[in-house]
Design a protein around this motif. Structure first.
Motif, short mmCIF file in Angstrom:
data_model
loop_
_atom_site.label_atom_id
_atom_site.label_comp_id
_atom_site.label_asym_id
_atom_site.label_seq_id
_atom_site.Cartn_x
_atom_site.Cartn_y
_atom_site.Cartn_z
N LEU A 58 21.18 37.41 27.30
CA LEU A 58 20.99 38.52 28.24
C LEU A 58 21.58 39.82 27.66
O LEU A 58 20.99 40.90 27.81
CB LEU A 58 21.66 38.19 29.59
CG LEU A 58 21.03 37.03 30.36
CD1 LEU A 58 21.94 36.58 31.51
CD2 LEU A 58 19.65 37.42 30.89
N ARG B 119 26.72 30.28 27.97
CA ARG B 119 25.49 29.77 27.36
C ARG B 119 24.41 30.85 27.24
O ARG B 119 24.04 31.23 26.13
CB ARG B 119 25.01 28.56 28.15
CG ARG B 119 26.04 27.41 28.07
CD ARG B 119 25.66 26.22 28.87
NE ARG B 119 25.42 26.54 30.27
CZ ARG B 119 26.36 26.70 31.19
NH1 ARG B 119 27.64 26.56 30.88
NH2 ARG B 119 26.05 26.99 32.44
N LEU B 120 23.93 31.36 28.34
CA LEU B 120 22.82 32.31 28.25
C LEU B 120 23.28 33.76 28.24
O LEU B 120 22.47 34.68 28.07
CB LEU B 120 21.84 32.06 29.40
CG LEU B 120 21.14 30.69 29.29
CD1 LEU B 120 20.48 30.31 30.60
CD2 LEU B 120 20.10 30.70 28.17
N HIS B 121 24.59 33.97 28.40
CA HIS B 121 25.09 35.35 28.54
C HIS B 121 24.78 36.23 27.32
O HIS B 121 24.49 37.40 27.48
CB HIS B 121 26.60 35.32 28.80
CG HIS B 121 26.97 34.68 30.10
ND1 HIS B 121 27.15 35.38 31.26
CD2 HIS B 121 27.17 33.37 30.42
CE1 HIS B 121 27.47 34.54 32.24
NE2 HIS B 121 27.49 33.33 31.76
N PRO C 146 22.21 37.28 36.50
CA PRO C 146 21.41 37.58 35.31
C PRO C 146 20.68 38.93 35.40
O PRO C 146 20.24 39.46 34.39
CB PRO C 146 20.39 36.43 35.26
CG PRO C 146 21.01 35.33 36.04
CD PRO C 146 21.84 35.99 37.11
N TYR D 47 29.37 39.32 30.34
CA TYR D 47 29.50 38.24 31.31
C TYR D 47 28.67 38.61 32.55
O TYR D 47 29.01 39.54 33.27
CB TYR D 47 30.98 38.06 31.67
CG TYR D 47 31.26 36.93 32.63
CD1 TYR D 47 31.10 35.61 32.23
CD2 TYR D 47 31.68 37.19 33.93
CE1 TYR D 47 31.36 34.57 33.11
CE2 TYR D 47 31.95 36.15 34.81
CZ TYR D 47 31.78 34.84 34.39
OH TYR D 47 32.04 33.82 35.26
N PHE D 48 27.60 37.87 32.76
CA PHE D 48 26.65 38.19 33.84
C PHE D 48 26.93 37.32 35.06
O PHE D 48 26.57 36.15 35.08
CB PHE D 48 25.21 37.98 33.35
CG PHE D 48 24.78 39.02 32.35
CD1 PHE D 48 25.12 38.90 31.00
CD2 PHE D 48 24.05 40.14 32.76
CE1 PHE D 48 24.74 39.87 30.08
CE2 PHE D 48 23.67 41.11 31.84
CZ PHE D 48 24.02 40.98 30.50
N THR D 49 27.57 37.90 36.07
CA THR D 49 27.75 37.15 37.31
C THR D 49 26.39 36.99 38.00
O THR D 49 26.22 36.09 38.82
CB THR D 49 28.73 37.87 38.26
OG1 THR D 49 28.22 39.18 38.52
CG2 THR D 49 30.11 38.00 37.61
N THR E 134 32.07 27.52 27.88
CA THR E 134 30.96 27.81 26.99
C THR E 134 30.00 28.75 27.71
O THR E 134 29.32 28.34 28.66
CB THR E 134 30.23 26.51 26.59
OG1 THR E 134 31.19 25.60 26.03
CG2 THR E 134 29.15 26.79 25.56
#
Lengths: 408, 408
Positions: free
Chosen positions: B334, B329-331, B154, B150-152, B327
């Protein structure tokens, strides 16, 4: 013990209900329960119990509306609460439905609901929303939000909870000044006017109700924002153009399952590539069900409350990405409590507008809906959609931040 | 222009790819794109292009693993990125699938996936998770979280993002000290140990991997919490008892669609009446699809990434209430970027553990998965379930508050 006694005794375990038959005999069923008020009802003629037994939900409503079932102690909210807390009707329906294959059921429903064309849609809307304007003033909040409110505290009053609802939705729309917003099913314009005021956006609200259109336009004029907040009497399927944001609050209940995919395809077409949409709709927790006969006949012709799977199946077919789902659970029960209280307080005015029978129908509707949210399977879904996975910040933190900063 | 040139020219529009054929001829396709690195590949023998054309995804992977397709400029991540950015494979599959009725497709899939019994499940798990322990140390974070981080931000590093993931999940579980938590698919025990440390709860973690069990137990011993954080080698279907909370992270991908309803029924049985469950799983944005042949054959036998409708249909059938869906999405894109970088940096150690072919297989897997999250239909769902509508606070505010306060 008579068949009647055994049957009714089986229905009522929690709470105490006294039934006075047409011959004056009084029978008590159930047992006292601190959470449920005792209720006394009277059957005016001796045909009433058999009439209700033939089609319980619809006929109980009609017996009450027609004054053949009279409540002597408590009110219709107490009675419905007591019935739903015992939950036997719900179970009975589930058992009955279990005997039909889901295929047959789905086909029947599809056939019934397939014909939600533009003309039918407009007639269905007029049935409910073109009721005398004054009625809505009497039982709704000051902004006439006719959908589930948002209670940051269950003790909040209706005006506060509806203001918080608008902020809650605006926060999920991730608005930027100057954006074009489409409000599908705009009601009396409260949400559109709020979004413009709160986030400096341009809004087009569409409705199928001539009464709503008139009021919404007057309000935009009065607020001096008619250049930026516009309203049209148009079916959403006839729209074109692109919008940065789409919001639809309490309209999806009228779409009908066979139209869901077309609804989402149209929304996708109307939404900018980096757009965000927020759908706010009544739904049910469990498997697909059907709208009860009373509601279809008297309140919302063509109305249907979807299971989450029905919404998601259609939207994913239309390539709309579900970014966020929040299930508002008890909020609509609290909202309906407020509406019921206001309706009761306005009894004289409502009876003067219509008649006693209408008043009883209306209170039955509110009490029944309230009980379905508290004891039954109903809830309210807020589903946030995007077309592109990059359309929103990577975390949901922006929602809480925006919500705090938005005006009430 | 040859058939080969026309076909490949149709596949590549964005980005530049140079292909060196077995006879030394070099051909350039596509056009430069700032977002995509140019790549040069070489076909070692002249049979490679036809071999790949017969079964593109699987055979491209095998040609690369076997050293018949060599990357001369760029790496496998760049190559897969370039292919997926052009999106033609995805479209091709969609078109092909469109010609099968969804009924036939669903039946075929059901037949293939129905046999996920306990023995098969254990074999599938052993295939992947009993790989040499050392491998996971080399490419995962310090806590060995083998699922979407989980990227708070990026730009965050992997250890930070995995620590934030654990806090994000713990916040949604709404934990209270002393509660009993079940972790279905506990991996090497990182989440279970974290929940105990962060929220003073007792945790039972279950896994089907003997390697994971051994490590997880050692870690609990080392932390001096083996009395409160326990691990068992047991199929979740064989569990009984009740738990206040259930968490399942990155395990649902192995369940198989025909088992979904049984999974949720079992979870419901194991969950206290006022319990909360958090499901964290890979999924897809759009309609149901199928796992690619490479992944099924080499990486995750029996693996399947569900559409949201497939999860929700099964859970609502089991009367689990969806309270919240996020959802991510990009996590995962990464996350996979970090895993890929760490794998590349550990090349010598991994080749020493296995061989060059394994290393190429592993990098192809990570590069392919990464591209599917960035360009394809994959995402990661976090779905919060309850049995009772009153099991959680009425608003989601508790999540953000807990998340801030939880340790990292």
């Amino acid at each position: 013990m008579s068949l009647f006694d055994r049957f009714v005794g089986h229905l009522f375990k929690r709470g105490e209900i006294t039934m006075i038959l047409a011959d004056g005999t009084a029978k008590v069923f159930g047992s006292p329960d601190a959470a449920l008020k005792p209720v006394t009802i009277r059957f005016v003629d001796k045909g009433v119990p058999a009439f209700i037994a033939r089609n319980p939900h619809l006929h109980a409503a009609e017996a009450y509306m027609d004054g053949r079932l009279v409540i002597e102690q408590g009110d219709i909210r107490d009675l419905v609460d007591l019935v739903r807390a015992n939950g036997k009707w719900e179970e009975g329906r589930v058992t009955l439905r279990g005997t039909l294959s889901s295929l047959v059921r789905d086909r029947l429903r599809a056939r019934i609901q397939a014909f939600n064309d533009a003309r039918r849609a407009k007639a269905n809307v007029a049935h409910h929303y073109d009721l005398n304007d004054r009625l809505y003033d009497l039982f709704l909040d000051v902004d006439r939000q006719y959908s589930c409110a948002y209670f940051t505290d269950p003790a909040n009053d209706l005006d506060t909870a509806q203001a918080d609802k608008k902020a809650h939705i605006a926060a999920k729309l991730h608005l930027k000044p100057g954006q074009r917003v489409l409000d599908i099913g705009c009601g009396w314009g409260g949400m559109a006017l709020y979004l413009n005021r709160a986030a400096d956006v341009d809004v087009l609200g569409v409705t199928l109700s001539e009464e709503q259109l008139k009021v919404a336009r007057q309000r935009a004029e009065a607020a001096g924002v008619s250049g930026r907040v516009k309203f049209e009497l148009i079916d959403y399927r006839a729209l074109d153009g692109r919008f940065d944001r789409i919001v639809s609050v309490g309209m999806f209940e009228h779409v009908g399952v066979p139209q869901y995919e077309a609804f989402f395809l149209k929304c996708r077409e109307l939404l900018a590539d980096d757009g965000v949409m927020l759908l706010h709709t009544i739904g049910r927790f469990g498997v697909p069900g059907k709208t009860d006969a009373f509601t279809l006949k008297y309140i919302f012709p063509g109305g249907y409350n979807p299971a989450l799977s029905e919404i998601v199946s259609a939207s994913q077919q239309a390539k709309m990405i579900v970014a966020d789902v929040e299930t508002l659970r008890l909020h609509y029960g609290l909202t309906l409590d407020r509406w019921y209280d206001r309706t009761m307080a306005a009894k004289d005015a409502i009876v003067a507008l219509y008649d006693e029978r209408f008043f009883r129908m209306w209170t039955f509707y509110l009490a029944g809906a309230r009980a379905a949210f508290i004891h039954g399977n109903l809830c309210n879904y807020q589903i946030q959609y995007i077309r592109d996975r990059r359309a929103l910040p990577i975390t949901r933190d922006y929602m809480a931040e925006a919500e705090k900063a938005l005006p009430r």
